[in-house]
Enzyme design. Structure first.
Site, PDB file in Angstrom:
ATOM      1  N   SER A 121       0.516   2.964  -4.707  1.00  0.00           N
ATOM      2  CA  SER A 121       1.687   2.828  -4.719  1.00  0.00           C
ATOM      3  C   SER A 121       1.694   2.742  -3.296  1.00  0.00           C
ATOM      4  O   SER A 121       0.762   2.523  -2.598  1.00  0.00           O
ATOM      5  CB  SER A 121       2.562   3.556  -4.669  1.00  0.00           C
ATOM      6  OG  SER A 121       2.963   4.392  -4.824  1.00  0.00           O
ATOM      7  N   LYS A 122       2.498   1.752  -2.822  1.00  0.00           N
ATOM      8  CA  LYS A 122       2.969   1.813  -1.092  1.00  0.00           C
ATOM      9  C   LYS A 122       1.718   2.809  -0.705  1.00  0.00           C
ATOM     10  O   LYS A 122       1.352   2.012   0.785  1.00  0.00           O
ATOM     11  CB  LYS A 122       3.966   1.160  -0.615  1.00  0.00           C
ATOM     12  CG  LYS A 122       4.699  -0.356  -1.394  1.00  0.00           C
ATOM     13  CD  LYS A 122       4.381  -1.163  -0.499  1.00  0.00           C
ATOM     14  CE  LYS A 122       4.582  -2.212  -0.627  1.00  0.00           C
ATOM     15  NZ  LYS A 122       6.116  -2.786  -0.979  1.00  0.00           N
ATOM     16  N   ARG A 123       2.508   4.393  -0.591  1.00  0.00           N
ATOM     17  CA  ARG A 123       2.121   5.273  -0.124  1.00  0.00           C
ATOM     18  C   ARG A 123       0.633   4.897  -0.301  1.00  0.00           C
ATOM     19  O   ARG A 123       0.040   5.676   1.203  1.00  0.00           O
ATOM     20  CB  ARG A 123       2.349   5.925  -0.216  1.00  0.00           C
ATOM     21  CG  ARG A 123       2.326   6.608  -1.704  1.00  0.00           C
ATOM     22  CD  ARG A 123       3.154   8.119  -2.093  1.00  0.00           C
ATOM     23  NE  ARG A 123       2.520   9.220  -1.467  1.00  0.00           N
ATOM     24  CZ  ARG A 123       1.908   9.981  -2.295  1.00  0.00           C
ATOM     25  NH1 ARG A 123       1.044   9.411  -3.421  1.00  0.00           N
ATOM     26  NH2 ARG A 123       0.929  10.716  -1.818  1.00  0.00           N
ATOM     27  N   GLY A 142      -0.854   2.839   1.233  1.00  0.00           N
ATOM     28  CA  GLY A 142      -1.752   1.141   1.624  1.00  0.00           C
ATOM     29  C   GLY A 142      -1.198   0.312   0.727  1.00  0.00           C
ATOM     30  O   GLY A 142      -0.420   0.053   0.340  1.00  0.00           O
TER      31      GLY A 142
END
Length: 485
Positions: free
Chosen positions: A255-257, A259
RNA sequence: GGCCCGGUCGUCAAGCGGUUAAGACACCGCCCUUUCACGGCGGGUUCACGGGUUCGAAUCCCGUCCGGGUCACCA
């Protein structure tokens, strides 16, 4: 004659193409194409609240840029349309009502509040109590007539178990007691995702259902639906999840966290679509001969379901970068220059220079296009630097002989009329023996003075060629001045 | 918590009862060399743990532990 293989990519138009979804699309494409089948695109937009403007365009564009050409879809048609679920709206209800008539489904009038209270404190535990499953017929009719909101739920077996075969995970059995009476039709009249999925897959004659393995435990629900209708169950291919590793070392669903996870994000970071596809193809699948660099066509040639692994894999940006470097290096120089030009402009502005030489030195040194501006900034402006850069043990240079080298280099270079790599090369490499030093002793100080940095892409000769005669000599003289000469 | 699925170098992974347990990325060293990169060569206590089964287990079985997924009128 064997039935034609048909797979489908069924994304929701969220305006964002997650690499996990892309990889699913890739495998769906590969499974179909490796068996001479068709790859279908279906847009699943039943969630009215999450509609995003222009989101379907992102899907079309990504498919085009990655080369995943579909054989049927909303934009190109086909004989099983429409291919957008919101356009098939009226189609689902009759199927749900058919099951009600056959006693396989029922109207449920329970309110959201009642359902919530059933779930209790701890979320996720306990489920629907089947309150409406056995309502008397008159009661159902009365509520219906009164216009009471309802959903249609499927009657799940209360005992026994359901077993299914997955092409990757093998035989899987789940107790029916784990299954809730699933909602088929929502109170707003729209079908649930699961229901629409089964109806559409059947109607579109999908033979292989390929999806992430987060659907593994809900697959019996799908099968119970196929069975209720007496339809043939498709081949299931569940894919291991793609994970990301956080700063804390923990792994979880990418997920976004972790990268960038969107196709566009990665492209913006300077990764090539081919490299991205090549990399994600290998995340969870291994070819028979252990090759690594594959074109899409090569993947089609080599793909087989039994090479899909069961364990989740961690997305590795380093390996992606390596693939990207491979593709960048294999490219014809002109193509590299074309791709690099926007990044050249970032550092050099409108200034023109010898792009061919610039690309020659950059092509083997770059793994992401975005690394370019930083690497070539010194061409636009000579950085501030300390004279100790002239001292290098291996090249046998020091503050004193650097002065001599620079003086001779300037003299020799001044005499050059055609300023190109070949001529500069000849002149300097002839000069070194004359001075009775090795090439490095002469070229080290020249490179330092020309670039003002200890580490540069390319050598002294290329840098001079790119800088041009005038600027080169100016910088060499500055170097000389710094050395106090 | 119930259920489901996994667990081979830091990462991706081959392996399908007998292998010196491949390969790739990353890392380290050396070579090449005009710095760096490219390229070449070399390096590393890797089969989660404990029991079985077997002449023989990374491979088969059981348990433990660890990781993940899932339990919506979301998809």
């Amino acid at each position: 004659m064997q039935k034609k293989i048909r797979t489908r990519f069924a994304p929701s138009p969220t305006g964002f193409m997650h690499v996990g979804n892309l990889r699913t699309a890739l495998y769906e494409y590969l499974i179909a194409k490796s068996m001479h089948g068709d790859f279908i695109l279906r847009i699943e937009d039943t969630d009215q609240e999450r509609l995003v403007e222009g989101a379907t365009d992102v899907i079309y564009r990504t498919l085009r840029e990655t080369g995943l050409m579909h054989d049927e879809g909303p934009d190109i048609g086909g004989e099983f349309g429409p291919y957008v679920q919101s356009e098939r709206q009226e189609l689902y209800r009759p199927y749900a009502e058919q099951l009600v008539r056959e006693g396989k489904a029922y109207y449920c009038f329970c309110t959201k509040e009642r359902l919530d209270s059933l779930r209790g404190e701890e979320e996720g535990f306990g489920g629907y109590d089947r309150h409406c499953r056995d309502l008397p017929q008159e009661e159902v009719e009365r509520l219906l007539k009164a216009g009471t909101p309802y959903v249609i739920r499927q009657k799940m077996p209360v005992e026994g178990s359901t077993t299914f075969e997955d092409a990757v995970y093998g035989s899987i059995t789940i107790e029916n007691s784990e299954l809730e009476d699933q909602i088929l039709l929502k109170s707003d009249g729209y079908p649930t995702y699961n229901f629409a999925n089964v109806i559409d897959d059947h109607l579109m004659q999908i033979t292989h259902v390929v999806r992430g393995c987060e659907y593994l435990t809900s697959t019996p629900k799908y099968n119970l639906l196929y069975e209720a209708f007496g339809w043939e169950i498709p081949v299931y291919v569940h894919l291991p999840l793609i994970m990301g590793r956080g700063d804390d070392g923990e792994v979880s669903k990418l997920s976004k966290r972790h990268g960038s996870t969107g196709f566009d994000d990665l492209v913006n970071e300077g990764y090539l679509p081919q490299a991205i596809m090549n990399y994600i193809a290998l995340l969870g699948w291994c070819p028979k001969d252990n090759e690594e660099v594959f074109s899409l066509e090569g993947l089609v040639q080599n793909f087989s379901v039994d090479g899909i692994s069961k364990s989740p894999s961690v997305f590795d940006y380093d390996k992606l970068a390596w693939f990207n470097g491979e593709y960048l290096r294999a490219m014809p120089p002109e193509e590299f220059t074309a791709l690099a030009m926007p990044y050249y402009r970032q550092s050099l502005g409108e200034k023109t220079c010898n792009w061919t030489v610039l690309s020659t030195i950059l092509q083997p040194r770059v793994t992401q296009l975005t690394q370019i501006p930083e690497k070539i900034r010194f061409f636009a402006e000579l950085p501030e630097y300390e004279t100790d850069l002239f001292v290098n043990k291996k090249s046998k240079t020091n503050l004193e002989n650097s002065v001599t080298m620079l003086e001779h280099a300037i003299a020799a270079l001044e005499a050059i009329s055609t300023w190109d790599v070949e001529t500069i090369h000849t002149v300097l490499l002839e000069l070194a023996p004359k001075l009775e030093v090795k090439n490095g002793t002469l070229l080290w100080p020249v490179r330092i003075a020309a670039a003002g940095m200890s580490v540069t892409p390319g050598g002294a000769i290329e840098i001079l060629a790119i800088l041009g005669k005038e600027e080169s000599l100016r910088r060499l003289r500055i170097g000389l001045a710094k050395l106090g000469a």
